[in-house]
Scaffold this motif. Structure first.
Motif, PDB file in Angstrom:
ATOM      1  N   GLY A   1      37.485  24.798  41.663  1.00 50.17           N
ATOM      2  CA  GLY A   1      36.559  25.079  40.572  1.00 50.17           C
ATOM      3  C   GLY A   1      35.685  26.292  40.830  1.00 50.17           C
ATOM      4  O   GLY A   1      35.413  27.079  39.928  1.00 50.17           O
ATOM      5  N   SER A   2      35.247  26.461  42.068  1.00 47.66           N
ATOM      6  CA  SER A   2      34.323  27.568  42.354  1.00 47.66           C
ATOM      7  C   SER A   2      35.009  28.923  42.175  1.00 47.66           C
ATOM      8  O   SER A   2      34.345  29.922  41.930  1.00 47.66           O
ATOM      9  N   VAL A   3      36.343  28.965  42.295  1.00 49.72           N
ATOM     10  CA  VAL A   3      37.079  30.228  42.160  1.00 49.72           C
ATOM     11  C   VAL A   3      37.146  30.656  40.694  1.00 49.72           C
ATOM     12  O   VAL A   3      37.183  31.839  40.375  1.00 49.72           O
ATOM     13  N   ILE A   4      37.182  29.656  39.785  1.00 50.44           N
ATOM     14  CA  ILE A   4      37.334  29.974  38.363  1.00 50.44           C
ATOM     15  C   ILE A   4      36.119  29.497  37.578  1.00 50.44           C
ATOM     16  O   ILE A   4      36.227  29.062  36.426  1.00 50.44           O
ATOM     17  N   ALA A   5      34.929  29.603  38.199  1.00 50.75           N
ATOM     18  CA  ALA A   5      33.710  29.044  37.605  1.00 50.75           C
ATOM     19  C   ALA A   5      33.457  29.552  36.184  1.00 50.75           C
ATOM     20  O   ALA A   5      33.099  28.780  35.290  1.00 50.75           O
ATOM     21  N   ASP A   6      33.666  30.872  35.957  1.00 46.28           N
ATOM     22  CA  ASP A   6      33.383  31.445  34.638  1.00 46.28           C
ATOM     23  C   ASP A   6      34.265  30.831  33.555  1.00 46.28           C
ATOM     24  O   ASP A   6      33.811  30.554  32.450  1.00 46.28           O
TER      25      ASP A   6
ATOM     26  N   THR B   1      33.500  37.104  26.684  1.00 48.80           N
ATOM     27  CA  THR B   1      32.078  37.359  26.885  1.00 48.80           C
ATOM     28  C   THR B   1      31.305  36.064  27.101  1.00 48.80           C
ATOM     29  O   THR B   1      30.175  36.083  27.571  1.00 48.80           O
ATOM     30  N   GLY B   2      31.928  34.934  26.743  1.00 50.59           N
ATOM     31  CA  GLY B   2      31.228  33.649  26.810  1.00 50.59           C
ATOM     32  C   GLY B   2      30.162  33.523  25.740  1.00 50.59           C
ATOM     33  O   GLY B   2      29.241  32.727  25.873  1.00 50.59           O
TER      34      GLY B   2
END
Lengths: 190, 284
Positions: free
Chosen positions: A98-103, A181-182
């Protein structure tokens, strides 16, 4: 022998291996200083970290193709640490920390169709469709008529993300979100 | 679609250049594009045609004209460099080349500033003010051409965003310029981040140039290229040429810099099927 490219193969989108990481070419330009030989100036985006570097290659210099592959997959669930995806044709499952693909993880909703990037056979990153839809599970009450001020408030979405939305957005409404952009795009009529 | 506005600006710039040369005692010459020998420098590739090569610059022919005693001369015309395609390069491009008799590089620098100023005025932009800097202040000469150029392209050139005149090149980059001590008496002009022009105090000895041509040939052979043909008529003329300084300026790039065009194709009336860089087949 790994596939190699030379500078005449350079183009935007080319995926190359450099310093033990996969890069995608986002810019290339032929340069030839005054009395010298020719070079190609490039901008390269690290496919694992997203960071962009500049690199200048001598004409004819060879670079290795990156061992990368895109696979269409579906998001299944997260177990608190790993996010799990499935290839809906082969039913193969993979997991990414999860931390690798947090965004991206904060915008994942169950059964969302995504593209998983494999580097040397290992799933390393995920690309979401350009837009996703998600329901507002909590936001302060809306202000009727306040549509043009540009003021925003926080809204918590079912997918887990909290984004800034216009004041007229209400709890229970479904929103369209730009995954690059989120950011909030529009409300979706149910 | 061609860019009519940019082509009009290009015409205004060309008119201003010709007026400037006319007012300063220069004679316009036209020399043939098809020549027996199109280049002498190791990294220039002439386009081959049936009766010879297309010139990469009009330098050799203009020096024969200088030797004939015509005084100050200039030429504006097409030049061709094979294998050079990109947003700042075009196989065919327009070169302005001029020679000032009885002068050196300092006088040419003054002329560059005046001429570029006149061109800027023609398209109603502010005349650039050039700073002057020597190559040694930008990049140490480690004597290794390959690494020097690599560092120049990756570290130095991106910093030359302000109008700049770069002087005093390492002697091994003299090309056809005079060498004093370990420095070549030449300069390059940068405008809008682009290399715009290249100037020499012209080397007056044909035997010296023959030696440099031989050195360039060995470099070409080592790189698997065939040597350039030798232009004997040009070399013979060099010994009769008056003392002079000469400069070649890319007109397409001048128009790009003064009008803010990012791609050289935008300032040319280029055929849509020419000069397009396509990815090689099967690499998609």
């Amino acid at each position: 022998m790994a596939l190699k490219y030379d500078t005449s193969d350079f183009r935007n989108g080319l995926k190359i291996e450099l310093d033990n990481a996969p890069y995608v070419m986002t810019y290339f330009q032929f340069v030839k200083p005054g009395k010298g030989t020719a070079f190609t100036r490039t901008k390269l985006k690290n496919m694992l970290t997203g960071s962009v570097i500049e690199r200048t290659f001598r004409t004819g210099e060879k670079v290795e193709a990156a061992e990368v592959e895109d696979q269409p997959m579906e998001y299944l669930y997260d177990d608190g640490e790993f996010y799990h995806f499935m290839n809906t044709e082969t039913f193969d499952q993979v997991q990414i920390l999860g931390s690798v693909i947090a965004d991206e993880a904060r915008l994942l909703t169950e059964n969302l169709k995504v593209t998983v990037l494999f580097y040397k056979g290992r799933a390393v990153s995920v690309t979401l469709p350009p837009f996703i839809q998600s329901e507002v599970v909590y936001t302060e009450p809306g202000q009727k008529g306040n549509t043009a001020t540009g003021a925003t408030k926080a809204a918590e979405l079912a997918c887990g993300a909290t984004i800034q939305v216009p004041l007229f957005v209400n709890q229970g409404e479904t929103l369209k979100v730009d995954t690059r952009t989120g950011e909030y795009v529009s409300r979706v009529k149910n | 679609m061609l860019d009519a506005h940019r082509l009009r600006q290009r015409a205004r710039i060309l008119r201003a250049l010709r007026r400037w040369f006319d007012a300063h005692g220069y004679l316009e010459v036209h020399t043939p594009v098809i020549v027996p020998a199109g280049a002498m420098e190791p990294y220039l590739e002439p386009v081959q045609v049936r009766d010879g090569q297309l010139h990469t610059s009009p330098e050799f022919a203009m020096k024969r004209v200088l030797a004939a005693g015509l005084g100050r001369i200039y030429q504006i015309g097409p030049c061709f460099r094979d294998e050079e395609v990109g947003i700042h390069h075009s196989l065919e491009f327009t070169m302005l080349e001029w020679y000032r008799v009885g002068a050196g590089t300092p006088e040419l620098i003054d002329e560059v500033e005046a001429l570029v100023g006149a061109a800027a005025e023609a398209v109603e932009v502010e005349a650039p003010i050039f700073r002057r800097v020597s190559t040694s202040a930008l990049l140490a000469d480690d004597g290794d051409p390959d690494s020097w150029f690599h560092r120049w392209v990756s570290e130095v050139e991106p910093t030359l965003t302000m109008p700049t005149i770069v002087t005093d090149y390492p002697a091994w980059q003299a090309a056809l310029a005079r060498v004093r001590g370990d420095v070549a008496d030449r300069f390059e002009v940068y405008l809008g981040g682009l290399e715009l022009a290249n100037a020499f105090a012209e080397e007056p000895s044909s035997s010296e140039l023959r030696e440099r041509a031989t050195a360039a040939d060995s470099l070409r052979r080592a790189a698997g290229r065939s040597p350039h043909p030798v232009d004997h008529a040009f070399l013979d003329a060099v010994d009769r040429m008056p003392r002079c300084a000469g400069i070649a300026m890319g007109i397409d790039r001048l128009v790009m810099a003064l009008t803010g065009a990012p791609d050289i194709a935008e300032v040319q009336a280029r055929h849509p099927e020419l000069g397009v860089r396509r990815p090689p087949p099967g690499s998609g």
